[in-house]
Design a protein around this motif. Structure first.
Motif, PDB file in Angstrom:
ATOM      1  N   THR A   2       2.195  25.304  -7.713  1.00  0.00           N
ATOM      2  CA  THR A   2       3.350  24.541  -8.147  1.00  0.00           C
ATOM      3  C   THR A   2       2.967  23.676  -9.343  1.00  0.00           C
ATOM      4  N   VAL A   3       3.700  23.808 -10.450  1.00  0.00           N
ATOM      5  CA  VAL A   3       3.449  22.990 -11.629  1.00  0.00           C
ATOM      6  C   VAL A   3       4.363  21.783 -11.566  1.00  0.00           C
ATOM      7  N   HIS A   4       3.770  20.591 -11.620  1.00  0.00           N
ATOM      8  CA  HIS A   4       4.542  19.357 -11.524  1.00  0.00           C
ATOM      9  C   HIS A   4       4.638  18.686 -12.882  1.00  0.00           C
ATOM     10  N   THR A   5       5.796  18.205 -13.178  1.00  0.00           N
ATOM     11  CA  THR A   5       5.969  17.345 -14.334  1.00  0.00           C
ATOM     12  C   THR A   5       6.380  15.979 -13.827  1.00  0.00           C
ATOM     13  N   VAL A  28      -1.016   8.828 -11.567  1.00  0.00           N
ATOM     14  CA  VAL A  28      -0.179   9.623 -12.466  1.00  0.00           C
ATOM     15  C   VAL A  28       0.592   8.675 -13.367  1.00  0.00           C
ATOM     16  N   ALA A  29       0.558   8.952 -14.673  1.00  0.00           N
ATOM     17  CA  ALA A  29       1.319   8.165 -15.639  1.00  0.00           C
ATOM     18  C   ALA A  29       1.860   9.123 -16.695  1.00  0.00           C
ATOM     19  N   GLY A  30       3.163   9.223 -16.787  1.00  0.00           N
ATOM     20  CA  GLY A  30       3.756  10.172 -17.718  1.00  0.00           C
ATOM     21  C   GLY A  30       3.358  11.589 -17.354  1.00  0.00           C
ATOM     22  N   ASP A  31       2.820  12.324 -18.321  1.00  0.00           N
ATOM     23  CA  ASP A  31       2.409  13.698 -18.065  1.00  0.00           C
ATOM     24  C   ASP A  31       0.904  13.812 -17.886  1.00  0.00           C
ATOM     25  N   ARG A  32       0.250  12.687 -17.484  1.00  0.00           N
ATOM     26  CA  ARG A  32      -1.203  12.662 -17.307  1.00  0.00           C
ATOM     27  C   ARG A  32      -1.555  12.269 -15.875  1.00  0.00           C
ATOM     28  N   ILE A  33      -2.748  12.671 -15.466  1.00  0.00           N
ATOM     29  CA  ILE A  33      -3.253  12.313 -14.143  1.00  0.00           C
ATOM     30  C   ILE A  33      -4.757  12.088 -14.257  1.00  0.00           C
ATOM     31  N   ARG A  34      -5.277  11.127 -13.495  1.00  0.00           N
ATOM     32  CA  ARG A  34      -6.714  10.857 -13.462  1.00  0.00           C
ATOM     33  C   ARG A  34      -7.111  10.438 -12.060  1.00  0.00           C
ATOM     34  N   ASP A  35      -8.315  10.827 -11.670  1.00  0.00           N
ATOM     35  CA  ASP A  35      -8.819  10.469 -10.350  1.00  0.00           C
ATOM     36  C   ASP A  35      -9.150   8.983 -10.299  1.00  0.00           C
ATOM     37  N   LEU A  36      -9.074   8.414  -9.095  1.00  0.00           N
ATOM     38  CA  LEU A  36      -9.371   7.007  -8.877  1.00  0.00           C
ATOM     39  C   LEU A  36     -10.628   6.859  -8.036  1.00  0.00           C
ATOM     40  N   SER A  37     -11.531   6.002  -8.469  1.00  0.00           N
ATOM     41  CA  SER A  37     -12.698   5.676  -7.657  1.00  0.00           C
ATOM     42  C   SER A  37     -12.324   4.563  -6.679  1.00  0.00           C
ATOM     43  N   THR A  38     -13.133   4.388  -5.647  1.00  0.00           N
ATOM     44  CA  THR A  38     -12.865   3.301  -4.702  1.00  0.00           C
ATOM     45  C   THR A  38     -12.984   1.946  -5.388  1.00  0.00           C
ATOM     46  N   ALA A  39     -13.849   1.843  -6.389  1.00  0.00           N
ATOM     47  CA  ALA A  39     -13.983   0.572  -7.119  1.00  0.00           C
ATOM     48  C   ALA A  39     -12.703   0.269  -7.887  1.00  0.00           C
ATOM     49  N   GLU A  40     -12.125   1.286  -8.526  1.00  0.00           N
ATOM     50  CA  GLU A  40     -10.874   1.076  -9.253  1.00  0.00           C
ATOM     51  C   GLU A  40      -9.735   0.765  -8.295  1.00  0.00           C
ATOM     52  N   LEU A  41      -9.760   1.427  -7.136  1.00  0.00           N
ATOM     53  CA  LEU A  41      -8.721   1.218  -6.139  1.00  0.00           C
ATOM     54  C   LEU A  41      -8.854  -0.151  -5.485  1.00  0.00           C
ATOM     55  N   LEU A  71      -1.037  16.646 -16.269  1.00  0.00           N
ATOM     56  CA  LEU A  71      -0.480  16.762 -14.927  1.00  0.00           C
ATOM     57  C   LEU A  71      -0.183  18.219 -14.589  1.00  0.00           C
ATOM     58  N   ALA A  72       0.252  18.974 -15.563  1.00  0.00           N
ATOM     59  CA  ALA A  72       0.600  20.376 -15.331  1.00  0.00           C
ATOM     60  C   ALA A  72      -0.601  21.210 -14.900  1.00  0.00           C
ATOM     61  N   ASP A  73      -1.824  20.724 -15.161  1.00  0.00           N
ATOM     62  CA  ASP A  73      -3.030  21.461 -14.772  1.00  0.00           C
ATOM     63  C   ASP A  73      -3.523  21.083 -13.384  1.00  0.00           C
ATOM     64  N   ALA A  74      -2.894  20.111 -12.751  1.00  0.00           N
ATOM     65  CA  ALA A  74      -3.364  19.611 -11.458  1.00  0.00           C
ATOM     66  C   ALA A  74      -2.613  20.285 -10.312  1.00  0.00           C
TER      67      ALA A  74
END
Length: 322
Positions: A2-5, A28-41, A71-74
């Motif tokens: 499934t491709v998400h926008t 997720v922000a706009g059309d981008r996504i990045r992993d979160l570390s526990t420190a960032e969280l 995001l489309a690649d995730a």
């Protein structure tokens, strides 16, 4: 896949990204996504974060130079890991009227007109003098739309129920209506799949509803793809729309709820504490398969959209033989 926008209005949301056998919590922000570390969280895991719902911490990461990907690649899976799932029954007036008129009732002697009138009066009385009706689902049924919905071979009447789902933040136990919204972390999309011919026991109708068998087959609660912070969504007035193979089946707003979100949270919390990350489904509007006399089949594609929360795409497949 499934491709998400990013079809949600919020500046950001949470998601869970699948990478092989590993699932990463992601921003997720706009059309981008990045992993979160526990420190960032600032927390050990998702539910630990939701207990505080420190969304300002994540907002500060939206414009940073982290390792973003399209995001489309995730591949996204369910954005929550609930310990409890509470489902609200009969909470949209027209939904219940349609189901009763379509014959989903223990009294088959009424004409369709009599059934509609009976259900309408029942709903009006509940709204004025009643209280929410809850039952529990299995957290193991919560999946993302990255997984196909396998339709069990024991029935031909598997149905859809698009729902706005409340994601609990701070633990809520015996809270008032006025306190209830302080315990909401965010919202997501659920499709509460139901096997209609198992709702009532055929062997002893007096027992009533059998929600365990009717709603808890593997994968029967597609959820997500996004968890949107509560501050970005007005759950009292969002629109829900479900399409089956491109044809609109459900189209309503939460303005038609008999019991609103504060009433649901308060009511559910009177019996058992609602824990961070738990799901509270608010009910499904009119337009289910029971009404249309059309149920899910192999190859069907459901797209469920809720204002501000994006779109969920669920692909159905028949249970393999054997």
């Amino acid at each position: 896949m499934t491709v998400h926008t990013a079809r949600f209005d919020a500046p950001f949301a949470l998601a869970r990204r699948r990478d092989g056998d590993v699932v990463h919590l992601a921003l997720v922000a706009g059309d981008r996504i990045r992993d979160l570390s526990t420190a960032e969280l600032g927390a050990s895991d998702l539910n630990d974060f939701l207990a505080t719902s420190d969304w300002a911490r994540l907002a500060a990461l939206v414009d940073d130079d982290g390792e973003w990907m399209p995001l489309a690649d995730a591949t996204l899976t369910a954005p929550v890991i609930p310990r409890q799932v509470l489902q609200t029954g009969a909470n949209y007036r027209e939904h219940v009227i349609q189901l009763v008129a379509a014959g989903l009732t223990q009294n088959g002697d009424r004409t369709p007109e009599e059934a509609r009138a009976f259900a309408a009066q029942l709903m009006d009385d509940r709204a004025a003098h009643g209280e929410p009706y809850f039952f529990i689902g299995l957290p193991a049924c919560v999946v993302g739309d990255d997984e196909p919905l396998v339709l069990p071979a024991y029935s031909d009447v598997h149905d859809w129920e698009l729902e706005l789902a409340v994601v609990i933040g701070r633990e809520a136990f015996r809270v008032t209506r006025e306190e209830a919204m302080d315990h909401v972390a965010g919202y997501t999309i659920c499709n509460d799949i139901t096997t209609r011919d198992l709702v009532f026991r055929a062997d002893m109708k007096e027992i009533g509803t059998d929600w365990y068998r009717a709603k808890n087959a593997p994968g029967f609660l597609p959820t997500g793809p996004f968890l949107v912070p509560a501050g970005f969504v007005d759950g009292s007035r969002v629109r829900l729309r479900l399409e089956l193979n491109g044809e609109t089946m459900q189209d309503a707003t939460t303005a038609d709820l008999l019991f609103d979100i504060p009433a649901l949270i308060s009511g559910a919390s009177q019996t058992m504490p609602l824990l961070p990350g738990d799901l509270l489904l608010t009910g499904s509007p009119a337009g289910n398969g029971q009404h249309w006399k059309r149920f899910l089949e192999d190859g069907d594609v459901m797209t469920g959209s809720i204002d501000g929360l994006g779109t969920q795409t669920v692909r159905c497949t028949a249970q393999p033989p054997g």
